[in-house]
Scaffold this motif. Structure first.
Motif, PDB file in Angstrom:
ATOM      1  N   LYS A  29       5.926 -19.184 -12.424  1.00  0.00           N
ATOM      2  CA  LYS A  29       6.817 -19.171 -11.268  1.00  0.00           C
ATOM      3  C   LYS A  29       8.224 -18.738 -11.694  1.00  0.00           C
ATOM      4  O   LYS A  29       8.864 -17.928 -11.016  1.00  0.00           O
ATOM      5  CB  LYS A  29       6.876 -20.555 -10.629  1.00  0.00           C
ATOM      6  CG  LYS A  29       7.807 -20.635  -9.435  1.00  0.00           C
ATOM      7  CD  LYS A  29       7.835 -22.033  -8.851  1.00  0.00           C
ATOM      8  CE  LYS A  29       8.812 -22.108  -7.689  1.00  0.00           C
ATOM      9  NZ  LYS A  29       8.867 -23.448  -7.106  1.00  0.00           N
ATOM     10  N   GLN A  30       8.712 -19.275 -12.797  1.00  0.00           N
ATOM     11  CA  GLN A  30      10.040 -18.918 -13.280  1.00  0.00           C
ATOM     12  C   GLN A  30      10.103 -17.441 -13.660  1.00  0.00           C
ATOM     13  O   GLN A  30      11.093 -16.760 -13.368  1.00  0.00           O
ATOM     14  CB  GLN A  30      10.421 -19.791 -14.476  1.00  0.00           C
ATOM     15  CG  GLN A  30      10.684 -21.237 -14.093  1.00  0.00           C
ATOM     16  CD  GLN A  30      10.774 -22.152 -15.286  1.00  0.00           C
ATOM     17  OE1 GLN A  30      10.186 -21.880 -16.331  1.00  0.00           O
ATOM     18  NE2 GLN A  30      11.497 -23.248 -15.144  1.00  0.00           N
ATOM     19  N   ARG A  32       8.237 -15.036 -12.346  1.00  0.00           N
ATOM     20  CA  ARG A  32       8.219 -14.270 -11.093  1.00  0.00           C
ATOM     21  C   ARG A  32       9.591 -14.289 -10.428  1.00  0.00           C
ATOM     22  O   ARG A  32      10.059 -13.268  -9.920  1.00  0.00           O
ATOM     23  CB  ARG A  32       7.181 -14.848 -10.121  1.00  0.00           C
ATOM     24  CG  ARG A  32       5.756 -14.494 -10.438  1.00  0.00           C
ATOM     25  CD  ARG A  32       4.825 -14.805  -9.269  1.00  0.00           C
ATOM     26  NE  ARG A  32       4.999 -16.133  -8.702  1.00  0.00           N
ATOM     27  CZ  ARG A  32       4.391 -17.244  -9.135  1.00  0.00           C
ATOM     28  NH1 ARG A  32       3.573 -17.173 -10.169  1.00  0.00           N
ATOM     29  NH2 ARG A  32       4.600 -18.404  -8.542  1.00  0.00           N
ATOM     30  N   GLN A  33      10.228 -15.459 -10.425  1.00  0.00           N
ATOM     31  CA  GLN A  33      11.553 -15.561  -9.817  1.00  0.00           C
ATOM     32  C   GLN A  33      12.553 -14.654 -10.534  1.00  0.00           C
ATOM     33  O   GLN A  33      13.331 -13.952  -9.883  1.00  0.00           O
ATOM     34  CB  GLN A  33      12.056 -17.002  -9.855  1.00  0.00           C
ATOM     35  CG  GLN A  33      11.462 -17.866  -8.770  1.00  0.00           C
ATOM     36  CD  GLN A  33      12.021 -19.268  -8.800  1.00  0.00           C
ATOM     37  OE1 GLN A  33      12.191 -19.852  -9.861  1.00  0.00           O
ATOM     38  NE2 GLN A  33      12.277 -19.825  -7.640  1.00  0.00           N
ATOM     39  N   HIS A  36      11.968 -11.072  -9.574  1.00  0.00           N
ATOM     40  CA  HIS A  36      12.417 -10.808  -8.203  1.00  0.00           C
ATOM     41  C   HIS A  36      13.945 -10.708  -8.142  1.00  0.00           C
ATOM     42  O   HIS A  36      14.495  -9.803  -7.499  1.00  0.00           O
ATOM     43  CB  HIS A  36      11.918 -11.928  -7.285  1.00  0.00           C
ATOM     44  CG  HIS A  36      12.276 -11.739  -5.864  1.00  0.00           C
ATOM     45  ND1 HIS A  36      11.687 -10.780  -5.067  1.00  0.00           N
ATOM     46  CD2 HIS A  36      13.179 -12.374  -5.077  1.00  0.00           C
ATOM     47  CE1 HIS A  36      12.215 -10.848  -3.852  1.00  0.00           C
ATOM     48  NE2 HIS A  36      13.121 -11.797  -3.837  1.00  0.00           N
ATOM     49  N   ILE A  37      14.616 -11.614  -8.829  1.00  0.00           N
ATOM     50  CA  ILE A  37      16.082 -11.592  -8.865  1.00  0.00           C
ATOM     51  C   ILE A  37      16.570 -10.318  -9.538  1.00  0.00           C
ATOM     52  O   ILE A  37      17.515  -9.664  -9.065  1.00  0.00           O
ATOM     53  CB  ILE A  37      16.614 -12.844  -9.602  1.00  0.00           C
ATOM     54  CG1 ILE A  37      16.288 -14.107  -8.797  1.00  0.00           C
ATOM     55  CG2 ILE A  37      18.109 -12.741  -9.846  1.00  0.00           C
ATOM     56  CD1 ILE A  37      16.437 -15.401  -9.582  1.00  0.00           C
ATOM     57  N   THR A  58      20.298 -16.880 -13.971  1.00  0.00           N
ATOM     58  CA  THR A  58      20.111 -17.572 -12.697  1.00  0.00           C
ATOM     59  C   THR A  58      18.949 -18.555 -12.778  1.00  0.00           C
ATOM     60  O   THR A  58      19.059 -19.698 -12.332  1.00  0.00           O
ATOM     61  CB  THR A  58      19.859 -16.553 -11.560  1.00  0.00           C
ATOM     62  OG1 THR A  58      20.948 -15.623 -11.537  1.00  0.00           O
ATOM     63  CG2 THR A  58      19.755 -17.247 -10.225  1.00  0.00           C
ATOM     64  N   VAL A  59      17.831 -18.124 -13.363  1.00  0.00           N
ATOM     65  CA  VAL A  59      16.669 -19.010 -13.523  1.00  0.00           C
ATOM     66  C   VAL A  59      17.050 -20.210 -14.397  1.00  0.00           C
ATOM     67  O   VAL A  59      16.682 -21.350 -14.092  1.00  0.00           O
ATOM     68  CB  VAL A  59      15.463 -18.244 -14.112  1.00  0.00           C
ATOM     69  CG1 VAL A  59      14.350 -19.193 -14.524  1.00  0.00           C
ATOM     70  CG2 VAL A  59      14.941 -17.240 -13.095  1.00  0.00           C
ATOM     71  N   TYR A  63      16.746 -24.170 -13.291  1.00  0.00           N
ATOM     72  CA  TYR A  63      15.800 -25.086 -13.944  1.00  0.00           C
ATOM     73  C   TYR A  63      16.347 -25.751 -15.202  1.00  0.00           C
ATOM     74  O   TYR A  63      15.676 -26.593 -15.785  1.00  0.00           O
ATOM     75  CB  TYR A  63      14.519 -24.337 -14.319  1.00  0.00           C
ATOM     76  CG  TYR A  63      13.746 -23.874 -13.117  1.00  0.00           C
ATOM     77  CD1 TYR A  63      12.923 -24.748 -12.408  1.00  0.00           C
ATOM     78  CD2 TYR A  63      13.852 -22.567 -12.666  1.00  0.00           C
ATOM     79  CE1 TYR A  63      12.223 -24.321 -11.304  1.00  0.00           C
ATOM     80  CE2 TYR A  63      13.158 -22.134 -11.555  1.00  0.00           C
ATOM     81  CZ  TYR A  63      12.341 -23.016 -10.878  1.00  0.00           C
ATOM     82  OH  TYR A  63      11.650 -22.593  -9.779  1.00  0.00           O
ATOM     83  N   GLU A  74      10.348 -31.176 -10.362  1.00  0.00           N
ATOM     84  CA  GLU A  74      10.840 -30.142  -9.454  1.00  0.00           C
ATOM     85  C   GLU A  74      12.122 -30.591  -8.757  1.00  0.00           C
ATOM     86  O   GLU A  74      12.935 -29.787  -8.365  1.00  0.00           O
ATOM     87  CB  GLU A  74       9.771 -29.814  -8.399  1.00  0.00           C
ATOM     88  CG  GLU A  74       8.526 -29.156  -8.960  1.00  0.00           C
ATOM     89  CD  GLU A  74       8.733 -27.702  -9.296  1.00  0.00           C
ATOM     90  OE1 GLU A  74       9.458 -27.026  -8.552  1.00  0.00           O
ATOM     91  OE2 GLU A  74       8.174 -27.250 -10.287  1.00  0.00           O
ATOM     92  N   GLN A  77      16.049 -29.531  -9.729  1.00  0.00           N
ATOM     93  CA  GLN A  77      16.492 -28.139  -9.676  1.00  0.00           C
ATOM     94  C   GLN A  77      17.872 -28.051  -9.040  1.00  0.00           C
ATOM     95  O   GLN A  77      18.206 -28.807  -8.142  1.00  0.00           O
ATOM     96  CB  GLN A  77      15.533 -27.307  -8.834  1.00  0.00           C
ATOM     97  CG  GLN A  77      14.162 -27.165  -9.421  1.00  0.00           C
ATOM     98  CD  GLN A  77      13.247 -26.359  -8.518  1.00  0.00           C
ATOM     99  OE1 GLN A  77      13.696 -25.751  -7.566  1.00  0.00           O
ATOM    100  NE2 GLN A  77      11.982 -26.377  -8.820  1.00  0.00           N
ATOM    101  N   MET A  82      20.281 -20.157  -5.288  1.00  0.00           N
ATOM    102  CA  MET A  82      19.371 -19.628  -4.271  1.00  0.00           C
ATOM    103  C   MET A  82      20.043 -19.558  -2.905  1.00  0.00           C
ATOM    104  O   MET A  82      19.676 -18.755  -2.074  1.00  0.00           O
ATOM    105  CB  MET A  82      18.113 -20.492  -4.197  1.00  0.00           C
ATOM    106  CG  MET A  82      17.246 -20.379  -5.434  1.00  0.00           C
ATOM    107  SD  MET A  82      15.719 -21.271  -5.276  1.00  0.00           S
ATOM    108  CE  MET A  82      16.134 -22.800  -6.071  1.00  0.00           C
TER     109      MET A  82
END
Length: 119
Positions: A29-30, A32-33, A36-37, A58-59, A63, A74, A77, A82
């Motif tokens: 997930k991290q 993918r984020q 995307h960013i 940013t990630v 996290y 979770e 965060q 975001m």
């Protein structure tokens, strides 16, 4: 310690540390984020290397760096990065002429004034 014993520096050679740039500790997930960013930055004209750097920063901000294990983690965060996305807009109003924006602003002033007096 014994008399005459020499203390040598201890290097942490065998500790499980991440090499710079190693992304194996991040979750899917991290990753993918971050991708995307990064794409978002590149669409806005930031060069690829800088976009990648900003995306991972940013990630990490969200996290706290790397994958965080454990149930319920979770909730820790930081979602402020975001929420920033929508504030970078303004494209639609930039496309309108200065006169058009000015006329809309003057109309808004009149509308607020009329509503204040009417209410």
């Amino acid at each position: 310690f014994f008399r005459g014993e020499v203390l040598l520096p201890v290097f942490l050679c065998c500790v499980d540390t991440m090499v710079r740039g190693d992304k194996s500790k991040y979750t899917d997930k991290q990753k993918r984020q971050a991708e995307h960013i990064e794409e978002g930055y590149e669409r806005r004209g930031v060069d690829e290397k800088q976009a990648k750097r900003r995306a991972w920063a940013t990630v990490n901000k969200i996290y706290g760096g790397g994958a965080q294990g454990g149930s319920g983690d979770e909730g820790s965060q930081d979602v402020t990065p975001m929420k920033k996305g929508g504030r970078a807009g303004g494209e639609a109003s930039r496309k309108r002429s200065k006169e058009s924006r000015s006329a809309a602003a003057k109309k808004a002033v009149e509308t607020r004034k009329a509503r204040r007096e009417g209410a």
